[in-house]
Design a protein around this motif. Sequence first.
Motif, PDB file in Angstrom:
ATOM      1  N   UNK A 155       0.803  -1.232   0.000  1.00 36.63           N
ATOM      2  CA  UNK A 155       0.000   0.000   0.000  1.00 36.63           C
ATOM      3  C   UNK A 155       0.836   1.282   0.000  1.00 36.63           C
ATOM      4  N   UNK A 156       1.956   1.362   0.726  1.00 39.40           N
ATOM      5  CA  UNK A 156       2.768   2.597   0.634  1.00 39.40           C
ATOM      6  C   UNK A 156       3.204   2.902  -0.801  1.00 39.40           C
ATOM      7  N   UNK A 157       3.629   1.844  -1.529  1.00 42.35           N
ATOM      8  CA  UNK A 157       4.037   2.045  -2.921  1.00 42.35           C
ATOM      9  C   UNK A 157       2.838   2.451  -3.772  1.00 42.35           C
ATOM     10  N   UNK A 158       1.683   1.808  -3.511  1.00 38.20           N
ATOM     11  CA  UNK A 158       0.470   2.156  -4.253  1.00 38.20           C
ATOM     12  C   UNK A 158       0.064   3.600  -3.998  1.00 38.20           C
ATOM     13  N   UNK A 159       0.166   4.016  -2.724  1.00 35.87           N
ATOM     14  CA  UNK A 159      -0.203   5.406  -2.402  1.00 35.87           C
ATOM     15  C   UNK A 159       0.738   6.397  -3.077  1.00 35.87           C
ATOM     16  N   UNK A 160       2.014   6.069  -3.091  1.00 34.47           N
ATOM     17  CA  UNK A 160       2.983   6.960  -3.744  1.00 34.47           C
ATOM     18  C   UNK A 160       2.698   7.064  -5.241  1.00 34.47           C
ATOM     19  N   UNK A 161       2.383   5.922  -5.862  1.00 33.69           N
ATOM     20  CA  UNK A 161       2.071   5.933  -7.298  1.00 33.69           C
ATOM     21  C   UNK A 161       0.780   6.701  -7.564  1.00 33.69           C
ATOM     22  N   UNK A 162      -0.202   6.498  -6.694  1.00 31.83           N
ATOM     23  CA  UNK A 162      -1.477   7.216  -6.842  1.00 31.83           C
ATOM     24  C   UNK A 162      -1.281   8.716  -6.696  1.00 31.83           C
ATOM     25  N   UNK A 163      -0.417   9.111  -5.735  1.00 37.01           N
ATOM     26  CA  UNK A 163      -0.145  10.544  -5.538  1.00 37.01           C
ATOM     27  C   UNK A 163       0.537  11.135  -6.768  1.00 37.01           C
ATOM     28  N   UNK A 164       1.455  10.359  -7.358  1.00 37.91           N
ATOM     29  CA  UNK A 164       2.127  10.844  -8.576  1.00 37.91           C
ATOM     30  C   UNK A 164       1.127  11.000  -9.717  1.00 37.91           C
ATOM     31  N   UNK A 165       0.263  10.006  -9.868  1.00 38.93           N
ATOM     32  CA  UNK A 165      -0.745  10.078 -10.934  1.00 38.93           C
ATOM     33  C   UNK A 165      -1.682  11.270 -10.730  1.00 38.93           C
ATOM     34  N   UNK A 166      -2.070  11.496  -9.462  1.00 39.23           N
ATOM     35  CA  UNK A 166      -2.961  12.614  -9.175  1.00 39.23           C
ATOM     36  C   UNK A 166      -2.285  13.941  -9.502  1.00 39.23           C
ATOM     37  N   UNK A 167      -1.019  14.067  -9.116  1.00 39.37           N
ATOM     38  CA  UNK A 167      -0.301  15.315  -9.388  1.00 39.37           C
ATOM     39  C   UNK A 167      -0.105  15.513 -10.886  1.00 39.37           C
ATOM     40  N   UNK A 168       0.179  14.435 -11.594  1.00 33.29           N
ATOM     41  CA  UNK A 168       0.321  14.539 -13.051  1.00 33.29           C
ATOM     42  C   UNK A 168      -0.994  14.965 -13.703  1.00 33.29           C
ATOM     43  N   UNK A 169      -2.106  14.440 -13.208  1.00 33.04           N
ATOM     44  CA  UNK A 169      -3.391  14.813 -13.793  1.00 33.04           C
ATOM     45  C   UNK A 169      -3.735  16.276 -13.480  1.00 33.04           C
ATOM     46  N   UNK A 170      -3.436  16.717 -12.248  1.00 29.59           N
ATOM     47  CA  UNK A 170      -3.680  18.133 -11.922  1.00 29.59           C
ATOM     48  C   UNK A 170      -2.859  19.042 -12.828  1.00 29.59           C
ATOM     49  N   UNK A 171      -1.591  18.666 -13.048  1.00 24.48           N
ATOM     50  CA  UNK A 171      -0.722  19.471 -13.910  1.00 24.48           C
ATOM     51  C   UNK A 171      -1.278  19.521 -15.335  1.00 24.48           C
ATOM     52  N   UNK A 172      -1.748  18.375 -15.823  1.00 20.40           N
ATOM     53  CA  UNK A 172      -2.309  18.340 -17.180  1.00 20.40           C
ATOM     54  C   UNK A 172      -3.604  19.170 -17.246  1.00 20.40           C
ATOM     55  N   UNK A 173      -4.416  19.106 -16.202  1.00 25.16           N
ATOM     56  CA  UNK A 173      -5.658  19.881 -16.180  1.00 25.16           C
ATOM     57  C   UNK A 173      -5.359  21.378 -16.192  1.00 25.16           C
ATOM     58  N   UNK A 174      -4.358  21.798 -15.420  1.00 25.87           N
ATOM     59  CA  UNK A 174      -3.963  23.215 -15.420  1.00 25.87           C
ATOM     60  C   UNK A 174      -3.486  23.607 -16.812  1.00 25.87           C
ATOM     61  N   UNK A 175      -2.719  22.732 -17.451  1.00 29.14           N
ATOM     62  CA  UNK A 175      -2.223  23.027 -18.796  1.00 29.14           C
ATOM     63  C   UNK A 175      -3.345  23.180 -19.811  1.00 29.14           C
ATOM     64  N   UNK A 176      -4.353  22.323 -19.715  1.00 28.46           N
ATOM     65  CA  UNK A 176      -5.505  22.406 -20.625  1.00 28.46           C
ATOM     66  C   UNK A 176      -6.226  23.740 -20.443  1.00 28.46           C
ATOM     67  N   UNK A 177      -6.377  24.172 -19.194  1.00 20.97           N
ATOM     68  CA  UNK A 177      -7.096  25.417 -18.923  1.00 20.97           C
ATOM     69  C   UNK A 177      -6.290  26.647 -19.345  1.00 20.97           C
TER      70      UNK A 177
END
Length: 369
Positions: A94-116
């Motif tokens: 789970x720690x590795x899963x949480x770290x990967x999930x956090x990275x994915x979430x941050x990448x998606x936020x960055x992409x969403x900001x870029x789209x806007x």
Amino acid sequence: MTSPRLLEWAGQPGPAKVLAAARQRLEAGHGMAGRPLRVSLTAEERDQVGKLLGTRWVLSGRPVGAKALADAVRSLGTDLEALLTSYGGQIRDRPTERAASARQAEEERTRAIGVLTAVGVPAAPARTWVARRGLPRAGSGQLLALASRCARVWQRLPGSTVLLTVLAAEALGDPHALDRGSAVAAGVLRLLGYDVPATAEAWRATWDEIGVVCDPVSSRVLVLNLALHGDATACRLTVAAGAEPLWLTWRSLTGTFGSDAPDVYVCENPSVLIAAADRLGSRCLPLVCTNGRPSAAARRLLADLADCGVTLHVRADDDEAGREIVAGLNAAIPGMRLWRYSLEPSPHRRYEEQDLDLLLRDLDRSAAS
């Protein structure tokens, strides 16, 4: 291989609780050494667990020791992780899963900001928007999808005015995609700095300020002595009204219209227009009242008047809201002139009613001639 006897033991309610607590600890990245497992057992369930840990443990009243559990399982020819895998599936990291999930979430936020920002949304509001609570969870792909739909609407926000259903159809392919309750509509309003309105009336008024009309007859503007010509219904209404104050709806302004008046004056407060009607009547120069922030109907009227060569003389209350009104019109309508007004901040608020006599003098045709 895990023995059938051990699997049969694991399937009982008490052992199932114990193994669930052990799994939780291992999946959190902790070993089986250290403090006992946190698990609440009934007397019957304790007896079931005691089939592995022994009668002495049952009678002792002690909690389930994590190391004792692991040693007892190992004594039967397997280890605890193998038992957990056989009984409940692979142990997750789970720690590795949480770290990967956090990275994915941050990448998606960055992409969403870029789209806007790519469609002109300022960076600061875009960053604030993606961090808001209540949006789809970042990392699922849904946040980026919502941002993309909001960006398509942003690209088509009007320079002048448009019907909400038309905006929705053109931007999203569905005339109802921006109806009240729509996540995209709420997202666009928040990007523009508005809270999502709680009532239907506030919903219409908020979009109206942006220049988007929810209801063609609820968006309106107040006029006095403004004779229009053309095929729009407003032309007949203004001629018939004479020197009486008249509300023109966005619907009535649909079509072509213009004015032969060289100058039209614009104020913020209805009290100024009413006073002009009462004290000047037909002597009053053409006057438009925005009634606060200009509605879509007001913006449409003023933009089209300016396009046909009318000089607009604009003012509002000398406060922050008034300066926002005048600055917005000044940016939208080239050639507009200020009417006894300055866009520079003033240390003291001053309202139009305080200068009423001066304003009426400016509006008096006989004084002007």
